[in-house]
Design an enzyme around this catalytic site. Structure first.
Site, PDB file in Angstrom:
ATOM      1  N   LYS A 112       0.815  -1.215   0.000  1.00 40.29           N
ATOM      2  CA  LYS A 112       0.000   0.000   0.000  1.00 40.29           C
ATOM      3  C   LYS A 112       0.850   1.267   0.000  1.00 40.29           C
ATOM      4  CE  LYS A 112      -4.280  -2.022   1.566  1.00 40.29           C
ATOM      5  NZ  LYS A 112      -3.915  -3.446   1.690  1.00 40.29           N
TER       6      LYS A 112
HETATM    7  C1  LIG Z   1      -4.568  -4.508   1.155  1.00 40.91           C
HETATM    8  C2  LIG Z   1      -3.815  -5.792   1.070  1.00 40.91           C
HETATM    9  C3  LIG Z   1      -4.164  -6.793   0.141  1.00 40.91           C
HETATM   10  C4  LIG Z   1      -5.374  -6.707  -0.771  1.00 40.91           C
HETATM   11  O1  LIG Z   1      -5.356  -5.610  -1.644  1.00 40.91           O
HETATM   12  P1  LIG Z   1      -6.570  -5.333  -2.638  1.00 40.91           P
HETATM   13  O2  LIG Z   1      -6.634  -3.854  -2.779  1.00 40.91           O
HETATM   14  O3  LIG Z   1      -7.760  -5.914  -2.028  1.00 40.91           O
HETATM   15  O4  LIG Z   1      -6.225  -5.962  -3.939  1.00 40.91           O
HETATM   16  C5  LIG Z   1      -3.375  -7.929   0.090  1.00 40.91           C
HETATM   17  N1  LIG Z   1      -2.311  -8.093   0.902  1.00 40.91           N
HETATM   18  C6  LIG Z   1      -1.950  -7.151   1.798  1.00 40.91           C
HETATM   19  C7  LIG Z   1      -0.786  -7.406   2.677  1.00 40.91           C
HETATM   20  C8  LIG Z   1      -2.680  -5.967   1.917  1.00 40.91           C
HETATM   21  O5  LIG Z   1      -2.315  -5.041   2.816  1.00 40.91           O
END
Ligand SMILES: *Cc1c(COP(=O)(O)O)cnc(C)c1O
Length: 469
Positions: A112
């Site tokens: 993120k």
């Molecule tokens: C947010 C997150 C995801 C999922 O991301 P999406 O936006 O739903 O595709 C997967 N793994 C981790 C570690 C995350 O923080």
């Protein structure tokens, strides 16, 4: 570049306004009116570029008209300069032709950071130019909150309030939020669960009176800028593995359909991608759609991969829009029936089209642990549970052994010690250097009751760099 709503009724916006918008006024999500498309020669010419320069080339068409090239370049150089690895998103080989794209070298150790480090800088740039301030109110079950706080902590024109469920996030995740101080940073622990937090955010967007005219901005993946930033690392990975001359496959751990949707866009922008695998945990609404044309809400299960614990996938609407020939009225209809009955199917030919675009698998906790253990035995690498789900799905769904398979490594395993321990991996995990004193740092957080009025009162009391709005 202009952006249009998936439900066809809201006005088209430019990049700047889309950045500051949450949902469109018709309840839809914004998507580019015309997706840029690059030639193979153009993509090939980007081989060997540093990450921020590649990011500039991939994202430039999306911001044209809103941000001059020189400014955008500078923002990108700063954004990806904070990552702890010189390659920003290094590829690590697991087996013969199987790779993990490590997206966890940013400040908060999850992918993120790629989008939220950029979002914070873009917000500050645009707000400075306009002479405006905004307030962010976001809910988190873990990773989004810390990444958003890290991304916005230096923003002059943003006050950020992150709601997390009191005593229901891991200690590492909590500390990554509560140990960052700043007069514009506010952590709120709600005496409730994650859904309660998310409901309060939704209710605040619906009725913004408590903000006294200050604009509220979204940091979850309904914000287009987050998807945009995630497109880049698909190009980055493919270029390192012989693309675009050679095709590449991706397996993507996903819940909200954000990360995988970025891969779908990369393919539509001209990157040869042979296969896209949707990898979910037990909260498998996406897999149930891909395998059986049922998009139906079910109860939420708490899993070892909590960042994918969702009941509905907010970005899926963006794919549905394309599957329906970009017919906003059709999407509004589908979403209405979803709201009323909790589910829908699409016409057979549209579903067949989706099946051509994506493979999918749902992976339960037991298989997640087995995969962590198996990969550790094979390679000595410790995977986080989300990445492990991607590896499992890659191994089950792979169409060709000749084509490189890239699994998106979405988090550092140190963030999810429970899963690693349950998998029986006896290797001590260490926090990276920049977080090594995390457990000694002071924390700052306000506990509030599960009450919308109390939260909104807190925001309006502190929304102007700690002072009342
Ligand atoms: C947010 C997150 C995801 C999922 O991301 P999406 O936006 O739903 O595709 C997967 N793994 C981790 C570690 C995350 O923080």
């Amino acid at each position: 570049m202009r952006y249009i709503s998936t439900r066809g009724q809201a006005p088209a916006l430019n990049f700047e306004d889309v950045l500051l918008a949450g949902l469109a006024t018709d309840g839809g999500l914004y998507v580019p009116e015309n997706l840029p498309r690059f030639t193979q020669e153009e993509i090939a010419s980007w081989a060997g570029l540093p990450y921020h320069e590649l990011a500039f080339r991939v994202m430039r068409p999306f911001v044209t008209g809103s941000i001059p090239d020189a400014d955008f370049k500078k923002i990108l150089e700063e954004t990806y300069g904070v990552f702890a690895h010189s390659a920003v998103a290094p590829l690590r080989q697991l087996n013969g032709n199987e790779w993990v794209l490590e997206l966890f070298h940013g400040p908060t150790l999850a992918f993120k950071d790629f989008a939220l480090q950029l979002l914070g800088r873009l917000l500050d740039y645009v707000l400075e130019k306009r002479g405006e301030r905004v307030v962010i109110v976001g809910a988190t079950s873990g990773d989004t909150g810390s990444a958003a706080i890290e991304g916005c902590k230096h923003c002059e024109n943003v006050d950020i309030f992150i709601l997390h469920p009191h005593n229901r996030v891991s200690e590492v995740q909590r500390r990554q939020m509560t140990t960052i101080f700043g007069e514009n940073i506010h952590n709120i622990a709600i005496e409730g669960n994650f859904d309660d937090c998310q409901e309060m955010v939704k209710a605040s967007f619906a009725d913004q009176g408590f903000l006294k005219g200050t604009r509220l901005v979204a940091v979850n993946s309904i914000n287009w800028a987050r998807i945009m930033a995630q497109i880049v690392y698909y190009f980055h990975a493919a270029l390192q593995l012989g693309g675009p001359a050679r095709s590449v496959a991706f397996s993507v751990p996903t819940g909200n359909f954000g990360d995988i949707f970025a891969g779908y866009l990369a393919r539509n922008m001209g990157l040869p991608i042979n296969q896209l695998i949707v990898a979910t945990n037990r909260n498998d609404i996406l897999h149930r759609f891909m395998s059986g044309n049922q998009y139906v809400k079910e109860t939420l299960h708490a899993t070892l991969s909590p960042s994918m614990d969702i009941m509905v996938s907010s970005n899926f609407e963006r794919l549905l829009f394309d599957l329906h020939g970009r017919n906003g009225a059709a999407i509004a209809g589908l979403m209405d029936s979803f709201k009323q009955g909790g589910g829908f199917s699409v016409e057979q030919e549209r579903w067949t089209e989706a099946r051509k675009l994506f493979d999918s698998l749902a992976v339960d906790d037991e298989q997640t642990c087995e995969t962590i253990a198996e990969v550790f035995e094979q390679t000595g690498e410790v995977l986080d549970p989300h990445t492990a789900i991607g590896v499992k799905a890659a191994r089950e769904c792979r169409r060709s052994l000749d084509i490189p398979m890239v699994i998106l490594g979405t988090a550092h395993p140190v963030k999810f010690p429970d899963a690693v321990e349950k998998a029986g991996v006896g290797k001590a995990l260490e926090l990276p250097a920049h977080l090594s004193d995390l457990f000694e740092r002071d924390e700052r957080c306000t506990v509030l009751p599960n009450d919308l009025k109390a939260v909104q009162a807190f925001v309006s009391q502190h929304g102007n760099r700690g002072k009342p709005l």
